[in-house]
Design a protein around this motif. Sequence first.
Motif, PDB file in Angstrom:
ATOM      1  N   HIS A   7     132.605  54.960 126.626  1.00 63.43           N
ATOM      2  CA  HIS A   7     131.723  56.016 127.142  1.00 63.43           C
ATOM      3  C   HIS A   7     131.619  55.950 128.663  1.00 63.43           C
ATOM      4  O   HIS A   7     131.917  54.931 129.275  1.00 63.43           O
ATOM      5  CB  HIS A   7     130.315  55.966 126.525  1.00 63.43           C
ATOM      6  CG  HIS A   7     129.565  54.689 126.739  1.00 63.43           C
ATOM      7  ND1 HIS A   7     129.578  53.641 125.851  1.00 63.43           N
ATOM      8  CD2 HIS A   7     128.757  54.284 127.751  1.00 63.43           C
ATOM      9  CE1 HIS A   7     128.821  52.656 126.304  1.00 63.43           C
ATOM     10  NE2 HIS A   7     128.307  53.014 127.463  1.00 63.43           N
ATOM     11  N   ALA A   9     128.532  56.588 131.332  1.00 63.40           N
ATOM     12  CA  ALA A   9     127.073  56.686 131.309  1.00 63.40           C
ATOM     13  C   ALA A   9     126.553  57.381 132.561  1.00 63.40           C
ATOM     14  O   ALA A   9     126.941  57.037 133.677  1.00 63.40           O
ATOM     15  CB  ALA A   9     126.450  55.302 131.187  1.00 63.40           C
ATOM     16  N   GLU A  54     127.142  58.967 127.680  1.00 62.73           N
ATOM     17  CA  GLU A  54     125.843  58.373 127.390  1.00 62.73           C
ATOM     18  C   GLU A  54     124.885  58.854 128.470  1.00 62.73           C
ATOM     19  O   GLU A  54     125.150  58.643 129.654  1.00 62.73           O
ATOM     20  CB  GLU A  54     125.999  56.847 127.427  1.00 62.73           C
ATOM     21  CG  GLU A  54     124.756  56.033 127.203  1.00 62.73           C
ATOM     22  CD  GLU A  54     125.034  54.529 127.372  1.00 62.73           C
ATOM     23  OE1 GLU A  54     124.864  53.799 126.399  1.00 62.73           O
ATOM     24  OE2 GLU A  54     125.436  54.091 128.461  1.00 62.73           O
ATOM     25  N   HIS A  79     127.767  53.946 134.837  1.00 56.28           N
ATOM     26  CA  HIS A  79     128.806  52.970 134.491  1.00 56.28           C
ATOM     27  C   HIS A  79     129.859  53.567 133.565  1.00 56.28           C
ATOM     28  O   HIS A  79     129.661  54.613 132.963  1.00 56.28           O
ATOM     29  CB  HIS A  79     128.210  51.700 133.869  1.00 56.28           C
ATOM     30  CG  HIS A  79     127.524  51.877 132.548  1.00 56.28           C
ATOM     31  ND1 HIS A  79     126.172  52.119 132.421  1.00 56.28           N
ATOM     32  CD2 HIS A  79     127.989  51.850 131.276  1.00 56.28           C
ATOM     33  CE1 HIS A  79     125.844  52.210 131.147  1.00 56.28           C
ATOM     34  NE2 HIS A  79     126.931  52.056 130.416  1.00 56.28           N
ATOM     35  N   CYS A  81     132.243  52.326 130.273  1.00 59.13           N
ATOM     36  CA  CYS A  81     132.287  51.279 129.248  1.00 59.13           C
ATOM     37  C   CYS A  81     133.645  51.274 128.558  1.00 59.13           C
ATOM     38  O   CYS A  81     134.087  52.296 128.029  1.00 59.13           O
ATOM     39  CB  CYS A  81     131.194  51.493 128.211  1.00 59.13           C
ATOM     40  SG  CYS A  81     131.284  50.297 126.851  1.00 59.13           S
ATOM     41  N   GLU A 130     131.050  48.229 132.050  1.00 59.67           N
ATOM     42  CA  GLU A 130     130.523  47.577 130.849  1.00 59.67           C
ATOM     43  C   GLU A 130     131.696  47.279 129.922  1.00 59.67           C
ATOM     44  O   GLU A 130     132.585  48.120 129.751  1.00 59.67           O
ATOM     45  CB  GLU A 130     129.536  48.525 130.151  1.00 59.67           C
ATOM     46  CG  GLU A 130     128.962  47.973 128.844  1.00 59.67           C
ATOM     47  CD  GLU A 130     127.964  48.945 128.177  1.00 59.67           C
ATOM     48  OE1 GLU A 130     128.039  50.161 128.435  1.00 59.67           O
ATOM     49  OE2 GLU A 130     127.142  48.467 127.374  1.00 59.67           O
TER      50      GLU A 130
HETATM   51 CO    CO Z   1     126.770  51.879 128.290  1.00 61.71          CO
END
Ligand code: CO
Length: 134
Positions: A7, A9, A54, A79, A81, A130
């Motif tokens: 994802h 974010a 996200e 971020h 991921c 992440e």
């Molecule tokens: Co995340």
Amino acid sequence: MLGKLNHVALVVPDLAAAADEWRGRLGASVSAPQALPEHGVTVVFIDTGNSKIELLEPLGEDSPIARFLDRNPDGGMHHLCFEVEDIIASRDHLLAEGARVLGDGEPRTGAHGKPVLFLHPKDWAGTLIELEQV
Ligand code: CO
């Protein structure tokens, strides 16, 4: 080591308003909000087919994303991921390569109930990364 982009974010100042924008204007499929008090955030996920977005809103007094919103009142990208198969092996590999892992370096349980770690943005062109074990 690097797996799929799980994802991207985005921190938003108003989760309900942002969810409405994505649902209404973009026709996106948006999940129900999920409060994660132990992470100081409320999240929704938007399924884009090949990945997810996200959306994060601060929850509680000392949310780790409150400062981000102070600096970026309109919100912004927070971020990326990526999935990894073995988070401990990935961490040890990255540390051996001279990359920095945030916190005490021990994985925590992330928004999907899976172990996650964060890498220092200064090592990745200012981007917080992440890693999530899948
Ligand atoms: Co995340």
